[in-house]
Design a protein around this motif. Structure first.
Motif, PDB file in Angstrom:
ATOM      1  N   LEU A   1       0.763  -1.337  -0.207  1.00 32.58           N
ATOM      2  CA  LEU A   1       0.143  -0.048   0.024  1.00 32.58           C
ATOM      3  C   LEU A   1       0.691   1.103  -0.074  1.00 32.58           C
ATOM      4  O   LEU A   1       0.652   2.264  -0.729  1.00 32.58           O
ATOM      5  CB  LEU A   1      -1.019   0.182   1.231  1.00 32.58           C
ATOM      6  CG  LEU A   1      -2.018   1.351   1.094  1.00 32.58           C
ATOM      7  CD1 LEU A   1      -2.849   1.276   0.255  1.00 32.58           C
ATOM      8  CD2 LEU A   1      -2.571   1.104   2.654  1.00 32.58           C
TER       9      LEU A   1
ATOM     10  N   GLY B   1       0.594   2.225  -3.759  1.00 36.21           N
ATOM     11  CA  GLY B   1      -0.458   3.059  -3.499  1.00 36.21           C
ATOM     12  C   GLY B   1      -0.321   4.641  -3.230  1.00 36.21           C
ATOM     13  O   GLY B   1      -0.520   5.528  -4.114  1.00 36.21           O
ATOM     14  N   VAL B   2       0.057   4.731  -1.992  1.00 31.69           N
ATOM     15  CA  VAL B   2       0.348   6.123  -1.425  1.00 31.69           C
ATOM     16  C   VAL B   2       1.369   6.814  -2.270  1.00 31.69           C
ATOM     17  O   VAL B   2       1.397   8.079  -2.681  1.00 31.69           O
ATOM     18  CB  VAL B   2       0.811   6.269   0.027  1.00 31.69           C
ATOM     19  CG1 VAL B   2       0.858   7.393   0.490  1.00 31.69           C
ATOM     20  CG2 VAL B   2      -0.627   5.523   0.678  1.00 31.69           C
TER      21      VAL B   2
ATOM     22  N   ALA C   1       0.449   7.935  -6.020  1.00 35.98           N
ATOM     23  CA  ALA C   1      -0.256   9.058  -5.778  1.00 35.98           C
ATOM     24  C   ALA C   1       0.146  10.420  -5.560  1.00 35.98           C
ATOM     25  O   ALA C   1      -0.038  11.354  -5.939  1.00 35.98           O
ATOM     26  CB  ALA C   1      -1.614   8.750  -4.840  1.00 35.98           C
TER      27      ALA C   1
ATOM     28  N   THR D   1      -7.166  10.136  -3.789  1.00 35.92           N
ATOM     29  CA  THR D   1      -7.671   9.604  -2.883  1.00 35.92           C
ATOM     30  C   THR D   1      -8.413   8.288  -3.247  1.00 35.92           C
ATOM     31  O   THR D   1      -8.210   7.237  -2.400  1.00 35.92           O
ATOM     32  CB  THR D   1      -8.461  10.566  -2.091  1.00 35.92           C
ATOM     33  OG1 THR D   1      -7.736  11.637  -1.545  1.00 35.92           O
ATOM     34  CG2 THR D   1      -8.914   9.736  -0.895  1.00 35.92           C
TER      35      THR D   1
ATOM     36  N   ILE E   1      -5.889   5.338  -4.014  1.00 36.43           N
ATOM     37  CA  ILE E   1      -5.250   4.845  -2.859  1.00 36.43           C
ATOM     38  C   ILE E   1      -6.165   4.028  -2.076  1.00 36.43           C
ATOM     39  O   ILE E   1      -5.817   2.661  -1.734  1.00 36.43           O
ATOM     40  CB  ILE E   1      -4.830   5.948  -1.705  1.00 36.43           C
ATOM     41  CG1 ILE E   1      -3.675   6.769  -2.502  1.00 36.43           C
ATOM     42  CG2 ILE E   1      -4.226   5.376  -0.167  1.00 36.43           C
ATOM     43  CD1 ILE E   1      -3.306   7.917  -1.664  1.00 36.43           C
ATOM     44  N   CYS E   2      -7.595   4.576  -1.828  1.00 36.62           N
ATOM     45  CA  CYS E   2      -8.752   3.453  -1.360  1.00 36.62           C
ATOM     46  C   CYS E   2      -8.841   2.264  -2.014  1.00 36.62           C
ATOM     47  O   CYS E   2      -9.134   1.219  -1.281  1.00 36.62           O
ATOM     48  CB  CYS E   2      -9.733   4.482  -0.900  1.00 36.62           C
ATOM     49  SG  CYS E   2      -9.547   5.671   0.242  1.00 36.62           S
TER      50      CYS E   2
ATOM     51  N   GLY F   1      -6.675   0.788  -3.961  1.00 36.16           N
ATOM     52  CA  GLY F   1      -5.771  -0.156  -3.852  1.00 36.16           C
ATOM     53  C   GLY F   1      -5.783  -0.994  -2.165  1.00 36.16           C
ATOM     54  O   GLY F   1      -5.598  -2.233  -2.142  1.00 36.16           O
ATOM     55  N   LEU F   2      -6.237   0.053  -1.372  1.00 36.39           N
ATOM     56  CA  LEU F   2      -6.417  -0.508  -0.049  1.00 36.39           C
ATOM     57  C   LEU F   2      -7.287  -1.700  -0.089  1.00 36.39           C
ATOM     58  O   LEU F   2      -7.172  -2.646   0.661  1.00 36.39           O
ATOM     59  CB  LEU F   2      -6.751   0.607   1.024  1.00 36.39           C
ATOM     60  CG  LEU F   2      -7.110   0.227   2.436  1.00 36.39           C
ATOM     61  CD1 LEU F   2      -6.001  -0.434   3.196  1.00 36.39           C
ATOM     62  CD2 LEU F   2      -7.460   1.417   3.129  1.00 36.39           C
TER      63      LEU F   2
ATOM     64  N   SER G   1       0.653  -0.215 -10.457  1.00 31.85           N
ATOM     65  CA  SER G   1       0.616   1.114 -10.363  1.00 31.85           C
ATOM     66  C   SER G   1       1.994   1.569 -11.058  1.00 31.85           C
ATOM     67  O   SER G   1       2.148   2.956 -11.339  1.00 31.85           O
ATOM     68  CB  SER G   1       0.402   1.852  -9.240  1.00 31.85           C
ATOM     69  OG  SER G   1       1.167   1.208  -8.386  1.00 31.85           O
TER      70      SER G   1
ATOM     71  N   ALA H   1      -7.853   2.355 -10.659  1.00 31.15           N
ATOM     72  CA  ALA H   1      -8.449   2.265  -9.635  1.00 31.15           C
ATOM     73  C   ALA H   1      -9.712   1.159  -9.478  1.00 31.15           C
ATOM     74  O   ALA H   1      -9.712   0.198  -8.819  1.00 31.15           O
ATOM     75  CB  ALA H   1      -8.883   3.462  -8.873  1.00 31.15           C
TER      76      ALA H   1
END
Length: 243
Positions: A115, A119-120, A123, A141, A144-145, A147-148, A180, A230
């Motif tokens: 993540l 992810g972060v 982004a 955002t 990221i979410c 991906g989470l 990503s 996403a």
């Protein structure tokens, strides 16, 4: 992505040997006393996974230093660290199989490190190179979410995915989050060409969905790609074969 999980239940309804090993490993964490007992119980594969998280963290900090200093060397470092994280992401599963070791904490570490690195960090890189409008940040955002959520689903459902003779899942359900890095590669190319904020600007321009240009309703056209990426990560029907 996490390569360490296997089915918890055998066809005859009994727990597999692998699951018994995991439970024994968890008891080891619970029964060991001391302030640093967690660190002492790390397997080699766990340390490799943590190295992935370190790379993602360094990418985030290098992005922040670029925003402060505008020194492009920091931006290039930020773009490079997620790739280094991918190398460690590949290695942790291989090390776990080589040493015939796995741990429940290691499995969760893998998702958390992914993540950060995939992810972060990507982004934030997108924000750094110029995706800075209000709607851009909403999309990032969401990226990221998603991906989470994709990582959480993987942890919860990996046991039900068909596997080969070696216990390796046959496919990914949805795009794996390390994909990503394809977006990071695009951002790297733009940086090389000078197509970033403060220079020639991001390709494809912007769309104004409401209000005046430059307001909260403005969106960079390429943000749509991040949104589609996403959506592909959390897709239930998209099956990506494992190589």
């Amino acid at each position: 992505m996490n390569q360490r999980k296997t089915s918890a239940i055998t066809p005859n309804g009994h727990e597999s040997i692998e699951e018994e090993h995991k439970r024994a490993a968890l008891r080891q964490y619970q029964d060991t006393e001391g302030h640093f007992s967690l660190v002492r119980n790390f397997r080699l594969a766990d340390l490799v996974t943590i190295a992935n998280g370190i790379c993602g963290s360094f990418s985030i900090f290098m992005s922040a230093k670029y925003l402060i200093s505008n020194d492009e060397d920091y931006l290039w470092s930020a773009l490079a660290f997620p790739l280094a994280g991918l190398l460690f992401d590949f290695l942790d599963g291989k090390v776990a199989r080589w040493r015939n070791e796995s741990s429940m904490i290691g499995q969760e570490l893998d998702s958390l490190a992914d993540l950060i690195s995939f992810g972060v960090a990507p982004a934030l890189l997108a924000f750094v190179v110029g995706f800075r409008t209000y709607l851009d940040t909403v999309v990032l955002t969401g990226f990221i979410c998603c991906g989470l959520a994709r990582l959480a689903r993987f942890n919860a459902t990996v046991a039900s995915i068909p596997k080969d003779a070696k216990g390796k899942a046959a496919y990914f359900e949805g795009l794996p989050i390390p994909s990503s890095l394809g977006l990071v590669a695009i951002l790297s190319y733009w940086t090389k060409q000078g197509w970033i904020e403060g220079k020639q600007g991001i390709p494809w321009g912007t769309l104004t969905l409401w209000g005046k240009p430059g307001g909260d309703g403005e969106l960079h056209t390429f943000s749509i790609v991040f949104g589609l990426w996403a959506a592909a990560m959390v897709s239930k029907t998209l099956h990506v074969p494992k190589l």
